[in-house]
Every structure is written in structure tokens, then in C-alpha cells.
Design an enzyme around this catalytic site. Structure first.
Site, PDB file in Angstrom:
ATOM      1  CD  GLU A  21      -3.513  -7.260   2.645  1.00 39.80           C
ATOM      2  OE1 GLU A  21      -4.589  -6.717   2.961  1.00 39.80           O
ATOM      3  OE2 GLU A  21      -2.416  -6.700   2.723  1.00 39.80           O
ATOM      4  CD  GLU A  29      -3.138  -0.695   0.263  1.00 42.52           C
ATOM      5  OE1 GLU A  29      -3.128   0.418  -0.302  1.00 42.52           O
ATOM      6  OE2 GLU A  29      -4.032  -1.538   0.097  1.00 42.52           O
TER       7      GLU A  29
HETATM    8  C1  IPT Z   1      -5.146  -3.803   3.497  1.00 42.34           C
HETATM    9  C2  IPT Z   1      -3.785  -3.696   4.092  1.00 42.34           C
HETATM   10  O1  IPT Z   1      -2.800  -4.096   3.199  1.00 42.34           O
HETATM   11  C3  IPT Z   1      -3.634  -4.480   5.339  1.00 42.34           C
HETATM   12  O2  IPT Z   1      -2.463  -4.048   5.987  1.00 42.34           O
HETATM   13  C4  IPT Z   1      -4.825  -4.336   6.223  1.00 42.34           C
HETATM   14  O3  IPT Z   1      -4.966  -3.006   6.570  1.00 42.34           O
HETATM   15  C5  IPT Z   1      -6.037  -4.758   5.496  1.00 42.34           C
HETATM   16  O4  IPT Z   1      -6.200  -3.970   4.362  1.00 42.34           O
HETATM   17  C6  IPT Z   1      -7.270  -4.608   6.309  1.00 42.34           C
HETATM   18  O5  IPT Z   1      -7.179  -5.144   7.566  1.00 42.34           O
HETATM   19  S1  IPT Z   1      -5.372  -2.282   2.668  1.00 42.34           S
HETATM   20  C7  IPT Z   1      -7.061  -1.990   2.455  1.00 42.34           C
HETATM   21  C8  IPT Z   1      -7.233  -0.700   1.727  1.00 42.34           C
HETATM   22  C9  IPT Z   1      -7.675  -3.056   1.710  1.00 42.34           C
END
Ligand code: IPT
Length: 964
Positions: free
Chosen positions: A491, A421
């Protein structure tokens, strides 16, 4: 007289300097020597906290300084987690910087911890050679003095920094002084979604460096799957020999040798012990031969496309923050292996190096991620983003080099990740170019640039099932380069609170489309902070002015590392053996879903169940199928059912046939259930007649309030009237907003008033063979409602309730739940036949195994850090508790707790929940799916509980099992 002070000549200018620091040695591989001595400087240090960076001069670093009045802290550690609040407190923000965004400036209020340690060298410390002082992690910026000499300053919190100190050491009375600033220019590069936790949080070590000792070295160990040979070459700054006894290798550094080897993979992590021998030192090597390549648009290791069944791992301990000891790291790895996880993304920084050793040893594919995130600049449309500003590029390259050089000798690492990010920019491109040039044996990952200009994989976060399918079918278009690349979700499936829902549906897509090479669940562990009053604290609990609440508790394990239902579901969803069948033909289909291993390490067992109870069990012989192969395996002759009219099923389990490094023999890897004969539906022939008796109506074993028709007792057991219930304490996912539709279920539900439904009594009708109570259940201010009829019948002994629900008006939202809630006193022990042992919802029910289960009421609760709906058991045929037996027609979701839904909804921490006298029992015909919209998509439409006409029944009788 007037005067002016400016900060321009301040002794702490380095704090706001974008450069990575000065004085440190170039980065190199992190290794433990076989023979060079080292001395740990972990332990108790003297500590003084100042409110600003320049409050104190550097006199504390000189010899003879009197620090008797100072406090003490433990190193490694974060000072805000020590001193019982005397040293400040943690701050949790996800995206936002907790200080004004004006890079590279940081606030004047900059908590600064001076650390002092006076030490003698061990008596056997060699007098020759040099010495290196190593810091494995300090947040966020440190200046270091040894014996009064300023040896440098550095940034890059989760990276190692070393200083040459041999010339400064004396046998005794060495004074090591470290000044740590919470905020620095480096903080702008460290905006990861986690607690801000200053301190020397990883080891501090003094390493003897013998004359002629090893310097930096790079182990290149590839594997040619066509010939089964490995090629080893160790490039070393200092010439020497490379020995691998098991392979008869004895070659000079820099020289390549090719021999037959067993390859390394996450499934079979074959490591060869070796040694690098230089004139003055021996260094142990652990060599894993494997080749990572991008081939035919796929990520291949040793010639085979792999599927990531991964998790994102932050370093976390509820008492010690990001300071983890070896046994905690090992616990993470063992838990991962035991739950069929095969990959880790080290979100969002290189972990303690010992964790990577464990990944090599136990077998996990690793995406090693650089300590870089500038997410907060997204709030200003990425203006001034350091990754697109040449002034910051040296700092970015320093971080890339510190990661790659430190970690390059780990076979488990298959990807380098530029960070998380951080938007897009030239600095990232410079990092990628440097990494590609330095290490061509691994691939480069970064999610933030969907053009994939710098990367070897198309990576996204939280793409919906629908979008993943489009990508899997190559229908997503996009720039040419991206279209050629494989896809991973770095993710997905945000594991916050109850959930994540929809894992099985993702896995099906990953296994159907070659281009989809799996993903990494967000995330491994809840970052709850152990707290004396709150149990576990989350954002806001320390009075932060900006915070993101419990968004920091979104892991597959609870803060104490107890697996959550989400982890158990994930284990089932990604199991490496599929066991399926319909039971009718007496066979099960077994499929090997490993990428490399055959099934020879597993033993199989069958069990035959009658009404959920195992009546016979035995071993099942399954051929050692190769990866991807399936076989129809014959089950034994079904034992005759114990009695007529029973439900029967096979359960087949795959277990470890022998002890492994990560689990004992008998550990269950995979299982499947095959139904044989269906359950007979419970029936009650209505023979009883409702009879009026004063203010009561009696029917069979039951008595009702004659005026309201409310049930009062069954067989003398007091029952708080079962009534229609549609509300659940919103989950973190219910509270989230779906990315695509913008829908927030809990907001819609509350706006409609589903948390305050009123029950209007229309009639109580005592008929020939039934008592019928007609009601309308609806919220104030709305025209929608649920016409609800309760029809009671009895055969004299058993009591049947049939609930008929007819939605009225235009319902535009799904219902949270649809069922009845009743109250019992004196209930504790619970026995049921249905799904278990853990909770399950429509889109999280794969791990729910049909059988006989037992619990206490307290044992049914899932301890989500922020209380919310939890604990439902799915597919329940019958349950016994509080002296009652309740059978469902059809099967139902069951839950019971010592507080009401309203109390659960109001609680913010587990400690808010106090048990009352009544056990509230939920018998639900349906519940709404869970989804993962706390970050990402909601439940798929097939898991929605729509407001539609419904009819369902429960049969109540007095049970003979104990209540307590
Ligand atoms: C995404 C992040 O990479 C991670 O660190 C964490 O914040 C996650 O989301 C949520 O828990 S960024 C988000 C804009 C999808």
C-alpha cells in the site's frame, strides 16, 4: 421461586465457536462445468430480521412453514442496504471493532437474518449423481438447512463453502433456509477497513455433480524462458485426460507434457483453451504458462524481474456494497488496463472468483489476499490476537486452504497473501507453511511482519520516499532474511480526497532501484454509499456510535467509478512508454518501459502546437523497441509559427495501433510534450494615469473605489475586488498527520488563523502612471503578517496588477496558497491556455497537458465525496471567463467556483454546496503540495509553498469570447 438461564446450551453456540464450522465439503477449485447442470438460487428470498442470534427457533427451516408475513430481500445482497432502513444500517470502522473486544464473544445484540427460499428443480435436472450447494460469500456466519435437515454452519465471509445435498433434494418444493448472523467469532478475523455489511452477498448455486464427474484439480503450467517451452501437468482427484487442441496436447491427468508455447504475462495474457475430461464430465480450462520465482533477490516471472504498477481493490458498488455483478467487475478491469495499471492486490480478501477470470483474460498480476485481519487487537498491544493463539489456528488454516484451493488455477495470481494488519504470530506461520507446501509455484506475501520470517518479499505500507530509497540502496539493514528479499509497497499513495501527491517521485525510485519492485496504490474505489439526501454517505452518516468518517472514501475512482484526477495522474506516472526531449534538436527520446512487450502494438503521432493550438499533426515512425530500449526519434521539420512571438511545442502520443480486448484502436497509452519556443511574457507599457472622478478612480479600462483602492469594474464588467488569498478548504491530506514528523497542516493553519486573515488598508496612492494600494494581511492574535502591495498600471486598454508580498515576523508553516481571489457575476464558460484538462497541484501535475482547454465553471469542480480544495489548473498562461481575459506573468494556478472557500470548507457532503450568484475566481502564484498524509508522508519539501517574498502579475482585458 428463582431460576437462571445460561447460554451454555444454546442452539447458537456455533456463533462464538472459534472453529471454522461443520458440515461443509473440503475446499476445491472453483470452476464452471461444460456439461454438468447448475441452478442459480439468486433472486428474491423471504427474509426475517431478529435482534439477537437466538430470538427464533429453527421451525422456519421445516417444510410447510408459513412465511407469508416475512419481508423480501434480494440475494446476493446485504440486508442493511435493502429495505430502506428497515433492516438496520451499515457501520464503518477502520481499525476498531464495533463491539467489545472479548474474543470469541460477540454482543447479544447480534442482527440475525433468516433467509428462506422454496424452489423446484428444473425439469431437466438429472436424476443420477449428486448435488452440491455452494455459497460464494456470506457475512459473517451462517447455518443452513435443506428440507428441514441441518446441513451445517460456516464462517469465512469471502470464501466459498459447499455442502453435499444430493440426498436431500426433491423435484419440487425444496425449502432452503439460511440463518445469517452479523457477528460471530469470525468477525474477529474480519476487521478490514471497510463497511460491516451482513448478508448473503455472493451467489448461491446448486451444482449437479454427475457420476464420474471432476472433483478438485490443480493445473500446473510453467514456462521455461530459456527454451520457450511450457510444461503442463494437471493433478486431478478424478482421473481423466487433459486436452489442449492448440498445442496438440492429449495427456492423462497427473502426466507432464512439455511443448513450445507462448507464455502468459500481464502484458500478453496468452491463455490456451483446454479441457479436463473425466468419465462423467468435461471442464473447460484456461491455461496460462508462466513461472514465478524469487531469483537474485528479485521477483521474476518467466525469467524477468517485474515492476508492479498496482492498486488495492476492495469490492465495492455504491448501491449494492460488496455484491458485484460481472459487468461491474469487468468495468474495474477495463478501467485498470486503460490506465496502465498492471497489478491488483485483492485487499483484503479473495474477490468473487469471476474477477480472477477477468485478470487471467485481460492480464493483471494478482496478489490474492486471504480473508484475515485482526487490526483492532493493535489497540491493546496485540494481546489475545487470534493469529497468535493456537485455538484459532484451525480457522486460519481453513481460510488459507479455502483461498488457495478455490483460486489455484489462475495464472494471474503470483502471490498468496496471508491477510492484512493482523500483527504477528504462530497462526500466520502455520498458514505460510501450509501454503508453501501446497503450492510451490507462487510466492507468499504478508506485510505485518517486518522480519519476513514467513514471506518471500519484504512488503511495507506507506514507506516514505526517503525510506524507500534507503531500502532501494540496501541501506535499511534489518534481519538477514529480509536483506535478501525484494521490496514492494503493498500500500502506498493513499488516494483519499485530493491526491495522492508524490506518485511521480515514488515511480522514479521504483524505476531506479532494482530491489524496489513497485507497489499498489491505496486504493481503487471510494466506498461511498448512495444516499438520497447526502449524495454519497460515509462513516457516521448512519448514526454509528463509533466510526471513521470519510476514511472509507480513499479511491482512485469515485463511488460511481468515474476516474478521479488521481487515477489520471497515476496513468501518466506509470505509462509504459517514456517520451522526452527538449525540442531544441528536433528529436524526442522514446523509451520502452514494459517488462515483456515490444512497442509493435503502438502507433505514434506528433502534433505541433502554436499557443496551445494544434496547427499540424502526423504519424511518427518509432522502431518496435524491446523492453528497456530507447531511441532518439527525429521529429518532422517544425512548421513555421503562425505569427511571431508565439509559444510553440510538440506533443507526441503513443496510441494503440489496433483494437485490443481492453481498449479500441487509438486509445492513448502514453504521451510527452517538448517545448520549442517559450511564451513571450505579457507586457503593458504604463501610459494611463489614475484620475479621480467623484468617489471613483479611473485607470485605463478600470474603475476603483477612491477611498479603499478596491477594483470595481474593468471595461464595464463588475469585479469583486481581487485581494490576496492564502486559504484553501483543507484537503483530506491537509487534515492528516504526517507519519514521521507528526505535522498536521490544517491544524497548524487553523491555529495560526490563516482561514480568517484580515486586510488592513494602509494607503491608496495615485501616482504618475500607477495606482498603488498598500495593505497588511494578517490573522488576529498573531504577529506574523504579509505586507501586500497591489500596483495597478494600464496602457489604456489593458490593466496590469502586480502583487508584491513581503512576509513579516517568523513564519513557521507553509502557506496553503498564495494568490488573489476575485468575484465575477455571469461567468460560466471558461477557456484557457495552460495545463489541463483536469486539476493539478505541485506534486500531482504530471498528467496536466499544456494546451487550449474549455470547460464550464461547474465542469471545473472535482466531486470529492467530502468537499475540499479541488479543481486548480496548473501552468495557466491565460484564461477567459466572465468577459475578461486574464494573462499571467508568470504562469499561474487557476480555479473558479460558485461558492467561496469558506463554504467549501464548511461543507461535509456535496449536497451542502449551493451555487451563489458570484463566481469566485482564484489566480494563484503558488499552492502548497498535496502529499498523502491522510495516511503516510506529506508533500516532499520541494512541493512546499513557503512564506517568502513574492511578486506576480496579471494582465486583465475585455475578451471577445462568449461568457455563457
Ligand atoms: C492500512 C490498511 O491496510 C488499509 O486497509 C487501509 O486501512 C489503509 O491503511 C488506510 O486507508 S493500515 C494503516 C495502519 C496504515
Amino acid at each position: 421461586m428463582s431460576f437462571r438461564t445460561t447460554r451454555t446450551t444454546s442452539a447458537v453456540d456455533y456463533v462464538e465457536d472459534v472453529s471454522p464450522g461443520s458440515g461443509a465439503l473440503p475446499p476445491r477449485a472453483w470452476y464452471a462445468s461444460s456439461d454438468a447442470t447448475s441452478y442459480s438460487l439468486n433472486g428474491s428470498w423471504r427474509f426475517r430480521l431478529s435482534a439477537t442470534a437466538d430470538a427464533q427457533d429453527d421451525s422456519f427451516a421445516g417444510e410447510g412453514y408459513d412465511c407469508a408475513s416475512w419481508a423480501e430481500v434480494t440475494v446476493p445482497g446485504h440486508w442493511v442496504l435493502q429495505g430502506d432502513g428497515a433492516f438496520g444500517a451499515p457501520i464503518y470502522t477502520n481499525v476498531l471493532y464495533p463491539f467489545p473486544v472479548d474474543p470469541p464473544h460477540v454482543p447479544t445484540e447480534n442482527p440475525t437474518g433468516d433467509h428462506l427460499r422454496v424452489f423446484d428443480l428444473p425439469s431437466d435436472w438429472p436424476s443420477d449423481g449428486g448435488a452440491v450447494l455452494r455459497f460464494d460469500g456470506v457475512e459473517s456466519c451462517a447455518r443452513v438447512w435443506l428440507n428441514g435437515t441441518d446441513i451445517g454452519e460456516f464462517k469465512g465471509s469471502r470464501l466459498a463453502h459447499e455442502f453435499a445435498v444430493g440426498h436431500l433434494l426433491k423435484p419440487s418444493g425444496n425449502v432452503l433456509a439460511v440463518r445469517v448472523h452479523q457477528w460471530s467469532a469470525g468477525s474477529y478475523l474480519e476487521d478490514q477497513d471497510q463497511w460491516w455489511l451482513p448478508g448473503i452477498f455472493r451467489d448461491v448455486t446448486l451444482l449437479h455433480r454427475p457420476a464420474g464427474g471432476a472433483g478438485d484439480f490443480f493445473v500446473h503450467a510453467s514456462y521455461d524462458h530459456t527454451g520457450g517451452e511450457g510444461t503442463l501437468r494437471v493433478d486431478s482427484d478424478v482421473d481423466g485426460r487433459v486436452l489442449v487442441p492448440a498445442l496438440d496436447i492429449d495427456v492423462a491427468t497427473g502426466e507432464a507434457v512439455t511443448v513450445a508455447v507462448e507464455p502468459w504475462s500481464a502484458e500478453s495474457p496468452r491463455l490456451y483453451d483446454g479441457e479436463l475430461v473425466t468419465e462423467g464430465e468435461r471442464v473447460p480450462l484456461r491455461i496460462g504458462f508462466r513461472t514465478v520465482a524469487l531469483e537474485d533477490g528479485l521477483i521474476k516471472v518467466n525469467g524477468k524481474a517485474i515492476l508492479f504498477k498496482g492498486v488495492n481493490r476492495h469490492e465495492w458498488h455504491p448501491e449494492r456494497g460488496r455484491t458485484l455483478d460481472l459487468s461491474t467487475m469487468r468495468e474495474d478491469v477495463l478501467l485498470m488496463k486503460r490506465h496502465n495499471i498492471n497489478a491488483v492486490r485483492t485487499s483484503h480478501y479473495p474477490p468473487h472468483p469471476a474477477f480472477l477470470d477477468l485478470c487471467d483474460e485481460y492480464g493483471l498480476w494478482v496478489i490474492d489476499e486471504c480473508d484475515l485481519e485482526t487490526h483492532g487487537f493493535g489497540e491493546q498491544q496485540w494481546r489475545d490476537n487470534p493469529v497468535d493463539d493456537d485455538r484459532w489456528t484451525p480457522a486460519l488454516l481453513d481460510r488459507a486452504a479455502r483461498m488457495v484451493e478455490r483460486d489455484k488455477n489462475h495464472p494471474s495470481i503470483v502471490f498468496w497473501s496471508l491477510g492484512n494488519e493482523a500483527g504477528t504470530g504462530r497462526g500466520l506461520t502455520a498458514m505460510a507453511e501450509w501454503i508453501h507446501g501446497r503450492d510451490s509455484s507462487r510466492l507468499v506475501h504478508y506485510e505485518g511482519d517486518w522480519s519476513c520470517r514467513d514471506t518471500d518479499v519484504y512488503s511495507r505500507m506507506y514507506a516514505s520516499h526517503e525510506e524507500a530509497e534507503q531500502i532501494g540502496k540496501d541501506l535499511d539493514g534489518g534481519p538477514h532474511k529480509r536483506r535478501e528479499l525484494p521490496f514492494i509497497q503493498c500500500e502506498y499513495a493513499h488516494a483519499m480526497g485530493n491526491g495522492p501527491g508524490g506518485l511521480a517521485d515514488y515511480q522514479e525510485l521504483f524505476e531506479t532501484h532494482d530491489r524496489l519492485q513497485g507497489g499498489f496504490v491505496w486504493e481503487w474505489i471510494d466506498h461511498g454509499v448512495a444516499h438520497p439526501e447526502l449524495g454519497y454517505a460515509y462513516g457516521g452518516d448512519f448514526g454509528e456510535e463509533l466510526h471513521d468518517g470519510n476514511f472509507v472514501c480513499d479511491g482512485l475512482v469515485f463511488p460511481d467509478r468515474t476516474p478521479s484526477p488521481g487515477l489520471l495522474e497515476f496513468k501518466k506516472v506509470i505509462e509504459p512508454v517514456r517520451i522526452q526531449g527538449d525540442g531544441a534538436d528536433g528529436t524526442v527520446r522514446v523509451t520502452n518501459a514494459y517488462d515483456f512487450a515490444d512497442l509493435s502494438a503502438l502507433a505514434f503521432e506528433w502534433a505541433y502546437q502554436v499557443d496551445g493550438e494544434t496547427v499540424e499533426a502526423g504519424a511518427l515512425s518509432v522502431p518496435p523497441l524491446a523492453p528497456g530500449e530507447s531511441a532518439e526519434v527525429k521529429l518532422p521539420q517544425a512548421p513555421a509559427p503562425a505569427r511571431g512571438g508565439s509559444e510553440t511545442a510538440w506533443t507526441v502520443r503513443a496510441l494503440l495501433a489496433a483494437d485490443t480486448a481492453w481498449a479500441p484502436k487509438g486509445h492513448i497509452v502514453a504521451w510527452g510534450q517538448v517545448p520549442v519556443t517559450a511564451r513571450p511574457v505579457p507586457s503593458v507599457s504604463p501610459t494611463g494615469r489614475p484620475a479621480l472622478d467623484g468617489d471613483r478612480i479611473t485607470l485605463g479600462p478600470a474603475s476603483f473605489d477612491a477611498r479603499t483602492g478596491a477594483l470595481r469594474t474593468i471595461g464595464g464588467i463588475a469585479v469583486e475586488n481581487p485581494r490576496l488569498d492564502v486559504w484553501r478548504a483543507p484537503t483530506d491530506n491537509d487534515d492528516g498527520t504526517e507519519w514521521k514528523s507528526g505535522i498536521n497542516y490544517s491544524a497548524l493553519w487553523r491555529a495560526l488563523g490563516l482561514h480568517r486573515m484580515r486586510h488592513r488598508l494602509d494607503s491608496v496612492e495615485a501616482g504618475e502612471d500607477a495606482l498603488t494600494v498598500r495593505t497588511r494581511v494578517a490573522p488576529a492574535a498573531q504577529e506574523v503578517g504579509l505586507g501586500t502591495v497591489y500596483r495597478w498600471t494600464s496602457d489604456g486598454e489593458r490593466l496590469r496588477l502586480t502583487v508584491s508580498v513581503s512576509p513579516e515576523g517568523e513564519w513557521k508553516v507553509p502557506l496553503p496558497r498564495l494568490g488573489v481571489r476575485l468575484g465575477l457575476t455571469g461567468a460560466d464558460r471558461v477557456t484557457w491556455f495552460g495545463g489541463g484538462p483536469g486539476e493539478a497541484y505541485p506534486d500531482t501535475r504530471l498528467a496536466s497537458m499544456v494546451g487550449r482547454w474549455e470547460s464550464t465553471v461547474d465542469g471545473l469542480q472535482t466531486p470529492y465525496v467530502r468537499p475540499q480544495e479541488n479543481g486548480a489548473r496548473a501552468d495557466v498562461r491565460w484564461v477567459e471567463l466572465g468577459g475578461l481575459r486574464i494573462e499571467g506573468d508568470p504562469e499561474f494556478f487557476f480555479g473558479a467556483r460558485r461558492w467561496t472557500t469558506e463554504q467549501l470548507d464548511a461543507a461535509t457532503h456535496r449536497t451542502d454546496l449551493t451555487a451563489g450568484e458570484t463566481v469566485w475566481v482564484h489566480l494563484d502564484h503558488g499552492v502548497h503540495g498535496v502529499g498523502t498524509q491522510s495516511c503516510g508522508p506529506g508533500p516532499l519539501p520541494r512541493y512546499h509553498l513557503l512564506a517568502e517574498p513574492a511578486e506576480f502579475s496579471f494582465v486583465f482585458s475585455v475578451s471577445d469570447s462568449p461568457t455563457q
